[in-house]
Design a protein around this motif. Sequence first.
Motif, PDB file in Angstrom:
ATOM      1  N   THR A 331       0.826  -1.217   0.000  1.00 43.32           N
ATOM      2  CA  THR A 331       0.000   0.000   0.000  1.00 43.32           C
ATOM      3  C   THR A 331       0.856   1.262   0.000  1.00 43.32           C
ATOM      4  O   THR A 331       0.409   2.323  -0.439  1.00 43.32           O
ATOM      5  CB  THR A 331      -0.950   0.018   1.206  1.00 43.32           C
ATOM      6  N   GLY A 332       2.097   1.147   0.482  1.00 42.37           N
ATOM      7  CA  GLY A 332       2.978   2.304   0.477  1.00 42.37           C
ATOM      8  C   GLY A 332       3.400   2.753  -0.911  1.00 42.37           C
ATOM      9  O   GLY A 332       3.948   3.855  -1.070  1.00 42.37           O
ATOM     10  N   LEU A 333       3.143   1.914  -1.921  1.00 40.61           N
ATOM     11  CA  LEU A 333       3.465   2.282  -3.305  1.00 40.61           C
ATOM     12  C   LEU A 333       2.265   2.872  -4.035  1.00 40.61           C
ATOM     13  O   LEU A 333       2.423   3.402  -5.143  1.00 40.61           O
ATOM     14  CB  LEU A 333       3.969   1.058  -4.077  1.00 40.61           C
ATOM     15  N   LEU A 334       1.088   2.767  -3.426  1.00 42.52           N
ATOM     16  CA  LEU A 334      -0.112   3.289  -4.079  1.00 42.52           C
ATOM     17  C   LEU A 334      -0.152   4.808  -3.941  1.00 42.52           C
ATOM     18  O   LEU A 334       0.197   5.368  -2.894  1.00 42.52           O
ATOM     19  CB  LEU A 334      -1.363   2.660  -3.467  1.00 42.52           C
ATOM     20  N   GLY A 335      -0.569   5.470  -5.012  1.00 41.86           N
ATOM     21  CA  GLY A 335      -0.626   6.925  -5.017  1.00 41.86           C
ATOM     22  C   GLY A 335       0.713   7.585  -5.266  1.00 41.86           C
ATOM     23  O   GLY A 335       0.806   8.821  -5.289  1.00 41.86           O
ATOM     24  N   ARG A 336       1.744   6.793  -5.466  1.00 47.00           N
ATOM     25  CA  ARG A 336       3.081   7.328  -5.702  1.00 47.00           C
ATOM     26  C   ARG A 336       3.335   7.440  -7.206  1.00 47.00           C
ATOM     27  O   ARG A 336       2.962   6.540  -7.973  1.00 47.00           O
ATOM     28  CB  ARG A 336       4.129   6.421  -5.069  1.00 47.00           C
ATOM     29  N   ASP A 337       3.981   8.515  -7.607  1.00 50.27           N
ATOM     30  CA  ASP A 337       4.356   8.656  -9.017  1.00 50.27           C
ATOM     31  C   ASP A 337       5.472   7.663  -9.346  1.00 50.27           C
ATOM     32  O   ASP A 337       6.495   7.600  -8.651  1.00 50.27           O
ATOM     33  CB  ASP A 337       4.840  10.072  -9.319  1.00 50.27           C
ATOM     34  N   ILE A 338       5.244   6.880 -10.407  1.00 46.53           N
ATOM     35  CA  ILE A 338       6.225   5.892 -10.854  1.00 46.53           C
ATOM     36  C   ILE A 338       6.644   6.268 -12.273  1.00 46.53           C
ATOM     37  O   ILE A 338       5.814   6.318 -13.185  1.00 46.53           O
ATOM     38  CB  ILE A 338       5.633   4.467 -10.821  1.00 46.53           C
ATOM     39  N   ARG A 339       7.921   6.546 -12.443  1.00 51.89           N
ATOM     40  CA  ARG A 339       8.422   7.004 -13.737  1.00 51.89           C
ATOM     41  C   ARG A 339       9.067   5.833 -14.480  1.00 51.89           C
ATOM     42  O   ARG A 339       9.999   5.199 -13.983  1.00 51.89           O
ATOM     43  CB  ARG A 339       9.430   8.127 -13.555  1.00 51.89           C
ATOM     44  N   SER A 340       8.550   5.530 -15.679  1.00 50.02           N
ATOM     45  CA  SER A 340       9.109   4.460 -16.493  1.00 50.02           C
ATOM     46  C   SER A 340      10.334   4.953 -17.244  1.00 50.02           C
ATOM     47  O   SER A 340      10.666   6.147 -17.226  1.00 50.02           O
ATOM     48  CB  SER A 340       8.061   3.943 -17.476  1.00 50.02           C
ATOM     49  N   SER A 341      11.014   4.035 -17.936  1.00 57.45           N
ATOM     50  CA  SER A 341      12.262   4.368 -18.614  1.00 57.45           C
ATOM     51  C   SER A 341      12.070   5.377 -19.732  1.00 57.45           C
ATOM     52  O   SER A 341      13.015   6.102 -20.092  1.00 57.45           O
ATOM     53  CB  SER A 341      12.898   3.095 -19.186  1.00 57.45           C
ATOM     54  N   ASP A 342      10.840   5.461 -20.284  1.00 53.61           N
ATOM     55  CA  ASP A 342      10.603   6.430 -21.358  1.00 53.61           C
ATOM     56  C   ASP A 342      10.151   7.793 -20.833  1.00 53.61           C
ATOM     57  O   ASP A 342       9.784   8.678 -21.608  1.00 53.61           O
ATOM     58  CB  ASP A 342       9.578   5.888 -22.358  1.00 53.61           C
ATOM     59  N   GLY A 343      10.173   7.948 -19.508  1.00 54.19           N
ATOM     60  CA  GLY A 343       9.812   9.220 -18.900  1.00 54.19           C
ATOM     61  C   GLY A 343       8.352   9.359 -18.537  1.00 54.19           C
ATOM     62  O   GLY A 343       7.949  10.347 -17.911  1.00 54.19           O
ATOM     63  N   THR A 344       7.532   8.365 -18.901  1.00 54.79           N
ATOM     64  CA  THR A 344       6.104   8.408 -18.571  1.00 54.79           C
ATOM     65  C   THR A 344       5.907   8.249 -17.065  1.00 54.79           C
ATOM     66  O   THR A 344       6.539   7.401 -16.427  1.00 54.79           O
ATOM     67  CB  THR A 344       5.349   7.278 -19.297  1.00 54.79           C
ATOM     68  N   VAL A 345       5.026   9.056 -16.497  1.00 54.60           N
ATOM     69  CA  VAL A 345       4.724   8.959 -15.071  1.00 54.60           C
ATOM     70  C   VAL A 345       3.355   8.307 -14.899  1.00 54.60           C
ATOM     71  O   VAL A 345       2.371   8.731 -15.502  1.00 54.60           O
ATOM     72  CB  VAL A 345       4.729  10.347 -14.397  1.00 54.60           C
ATOM     73  N   LYS A 346       3.328   7.285 -14.076  1.00 53.10           N
ATOM     74  CA  LYS A 346       2.090   6.563 -13.821  1.00 53.10           C
ATOM     75  C   LYS A 346       1.850   6.486 -12.322  1.00 53.10           C
ATOM     76  O   LYS A 346       2.794   6.508 -11.526  1.00 53.10           O
ATOM     77  CB  LYS A 346       2.153   5.155 -14.414  1.00 53.10           C
ATOM     78  N   THR A 347       0.582   6.368 -11.950  1.00 49.86           N
ATOM     79  CA  THR A 347       0.216   6.246 -10.537  1.00 49.86           C
ATOM     80  C   THR A 347      -0.819   5.148 -10.387  1.00 49.86           C
ATOM     81  O   THR A 347      -1.806   5.112 -11.130  1.00 49.86           O
ATOM     82  CB  THR A 347      -0.366   7.568  -9.997  1.00 49.86           C
ATOM     83  N   ALA A 348      -0.611   4.260  -9.438  1.00 51.88           N
ATOM     84  CA  ALA A 348      -1.550   3.170  -9.172  1.00 51.88           C
ATOM     85  C   ALA A 348      -2.384   3.493  -7.940  1.00 51.88           C
ATOM     86  O   ALA A 348      -1.853   3.976  -6.939  1.00 51.88           O
ATOM     87  CB  ALA A 348      -0.801   1.870  -8.959  1.00 51.88           C
ATOM     88  N   THR A 349      -3.668   3.231  -8.029  1.00 49.86           N
ATOM     89  CA  THR A 349      -4.547   3.400  -6.866  1.00 49.86           C
ATOM     90  C   THR A 349      -4.928   2.062  -6.241  1.00 49.86           C
ATOM     91  O   THR A 349      -5.476   2.025  -5.142  1.00 49.86           O
ATOM     92  CB  THR A 349      -5.823   4.161  -7.264  1.00 49.86           C
ATOM     93  N   THR A 350      -4.663   0.975  -6.951  1.00 50.58           N
ATOM     94  CA  THR A 350      -4.930  -0.374  -6.438  1.00 50.58           C
ATOM     95  C   THR A 350      -3.726  -1.255  -6.741  1.00 50.58           C
ATOM     96  O   THR A 350      -2.893  -0.925  -7.599  1.00 50.58           O
ATOM     97  CB  THR A 350      -6.166  -1.005  -7.099  1.00 50.58           C
ATOM     98  N   THR A 351      -3.640  -2.390  -6.067  1.00 51.35           N
ATOM     99  CA  THR A 351      -2.532  -3.298  -6.367  1.00 51.35           C
ATOM    100  C   THR A 351      -2.730  -3.985  -7.719  1.00 51.35           C
ATOM    101  O   THR A 351      -1.756  -4.462  -8.312  1.00 51.35           O
ATOM    102  CB  THR A 351      -2.335  -4.339  -5.250  1.00 51.35           C
ATOM    103  N   ILE A 352      -3.949  -4.041  -8.218  1.00 52.87           N
ATOM    104  CA  ILE A 352      -4.156  -4.525  -9.585  1.00 52.87           C
ATOM    105  C   ILE A 352      -3.462  -3.591 -10.574  1.00 52.87           C
ATOM    106  O   ILE A 352      -2.727  -4.029 -11.471  1.00 52.87           O
ATOM    107  CB  ILE A 352      -5.665  -4.629  -9.918  1.00 52.87           C
ATOM    108  N   GLU A 353      -3.690  -2.288 -10.400  1.00 51.23           N
ATOM    109  CA  GLU A 353      -3.044  -1.310 -11.279  1.00 51.23           C
ATOM    110  C   GLU A 353      -1.529  -1.326 -11.100  1.00 51.23           C
ATOM    111  O   GLU A 353      -0.769  -1.209 -12.069  1.00 51.23           O
ATOM    112  CB  GLU A 353      -3.595   0.091 -10.998  1.00 51.23           C
ATOM    113  N   LEU A 354      -1.083  -1.481  -9.853  1.00 54.81           N
ATOM    114  CA  LEU A 354       0.354  -1.513  -9.578  1.00 54.81           C
ATOM    115  C   LEU A 354       1.004  -2.706 -10.269  1.00 54.81           C
ATOM    116  O   LEU A 354       2.084  -2.581 -10.873  1.00 54.81           O
ATOM    117  CB  LEU A 354       0.593  -1.584  -8.070  1.00 54.81           C
ATOM    118  N   ALA A 355       0.349  -3.872 -10.199  1.00 49.27           N
ATOM    119  CA  ALA A 355       0.895  -5.066 -10.840  1.00 49.27           C
ATOM    120  C   ALA A 355       1.013  -4.877 -12.345  1.00 49.27           C
ATOM    121  O   ALA A 355       1.991  -5.311 -12.964  1.00 49.27           O
ATOM    122  CB  ALA A 355       0.012  -6.275 -10.524  1.00 49.27           C
ATOM    123  N   ASP A 356       0.036  -4.198 -12.931  1.00 45.02           N
ATOM    124  CA  ASP A 356       0.070  -3.967 -14.378  1.00 45.02           C
ATOM    125  C   ASP A 356       1.195  -3.008 -14.750  1.00 45.02           C
ATOM    126  O   ASP A 356       1.898  -3.223 -15.751  1.00 45.02           O
ATOM    127  CB  ASP A 356      -1.281  -3.427 -14.842  1.00 45.02           C
TER     128      ASP A 356
END
Length: 401
Positions: A331-356
């Motif tokens: 849960t500590g990773l949810l709502g956190r900005d995650i930057r991929s190698s291409d510079g895209t920033v993504k945020t997961a609100t659930t562990t389903i989204e985080l896993a994807d």
Amino acid sequence: MSRTSARLAAIAPSATLAVDSKAKAMKAAGENVIGFGAGEPDFPTPQHIVDAAAAACADPKNHKYSPAGGLPDLKQAICDKTMRDSGFSCAPANVLVTNGGKHAVYTAFAALCDPGDEVICPAPYWTTYPEAITLAGGVPVVIDTDAESGFQVTVEQLDAAKTDKTKVLLFVSPDNPSGAVYPPESVKAIGEWAVANGVWVITDEIYEHLTYGSHEFSSMPVLVPELAEQCIIVNGVAKTYAMTGWRVGWMIGPADVIKASTNFQSHATSNVCNVAQRATIAAVSGPLDDVVMMREAFARRAAMMHEMLNAIDGVTCPEPQGAFYCYPDMTGLLGRDIRSSDGTVKTATTTIELADIILEDAKVAFVPGEAFGLPGYGRFSFALGDDDLVEGIQRIADLVG
């Protein structure tokens, strides 16, 4: 009008197999994917078991139908193995050989549940349990646990969940997905509760040999002998002997329940593959040297994964006590900005989204906690090579760090 029955249309696909399938599809497309999703040992089946199967292939008696309930020699071998490994005494009339442990689970619920019967099902649970209960006409009654409780249900929770429709308690230790192992005193207390309340117990013992440190497996009907007449044990060779693809499991229970279940199987599948049954005789009757070797490897990997997951900011991982899974709180990773190698920033609100996100950007597959009835967590199998384990967890750390 639906083209399929409402019963089958309501079944959710296996989340663990779905994650594994997506990861394999990405690998087939050339992606370097590391999968923590599937719950199967990475070791080959021990050679003496394979040799027994090869010999069985050449024997014409194995080319024909055999008894629907299992080869008599295998049923006796299962009785002997059960007494050796857990101290539970049973006779061949108490054994049904099934097409894998999953088949044993479904058949056990089908044997006990009438429409509307309630089955107490602690969460997190293996994804198949609720589906098997529902298909059998039962109603899953989920009890939530958490890391603070050691993912272990209490007698007080069972009392609160019980109604006049409660027929069965599902009990699993060592547990998939949490890796929890109930101490003997808790196993005994729960078994005594079941006897006092007239509740059947289906106890899944497939991870019995996979415990670590000071944690030890306890068989409920051994600790509470009076439970034996209202208990079904399900087990199989998949996890212990690295035989997931051989598809041999079994259920042990009162003779009348096993007879009815055998009648059911005689119409549903007939006998389990004879060659696989012969291989299983070699597995359960043979030495446990290979099992000890695999358990030592799993214990080493468990410690390694546990340490690496806890080193990731936002992840808290309890120490795995059994099976071959870590089940961290993410849960500590949810709502956190995650930057991929291409510079895209993504945020997961659930562990389903985080896993994807982690699968797409780090090329690492794990099963989100939603699949096990407990969102916010993730299941990571450590039944894979050491190098892949380290590389996979490091990829996640690099992505979310």
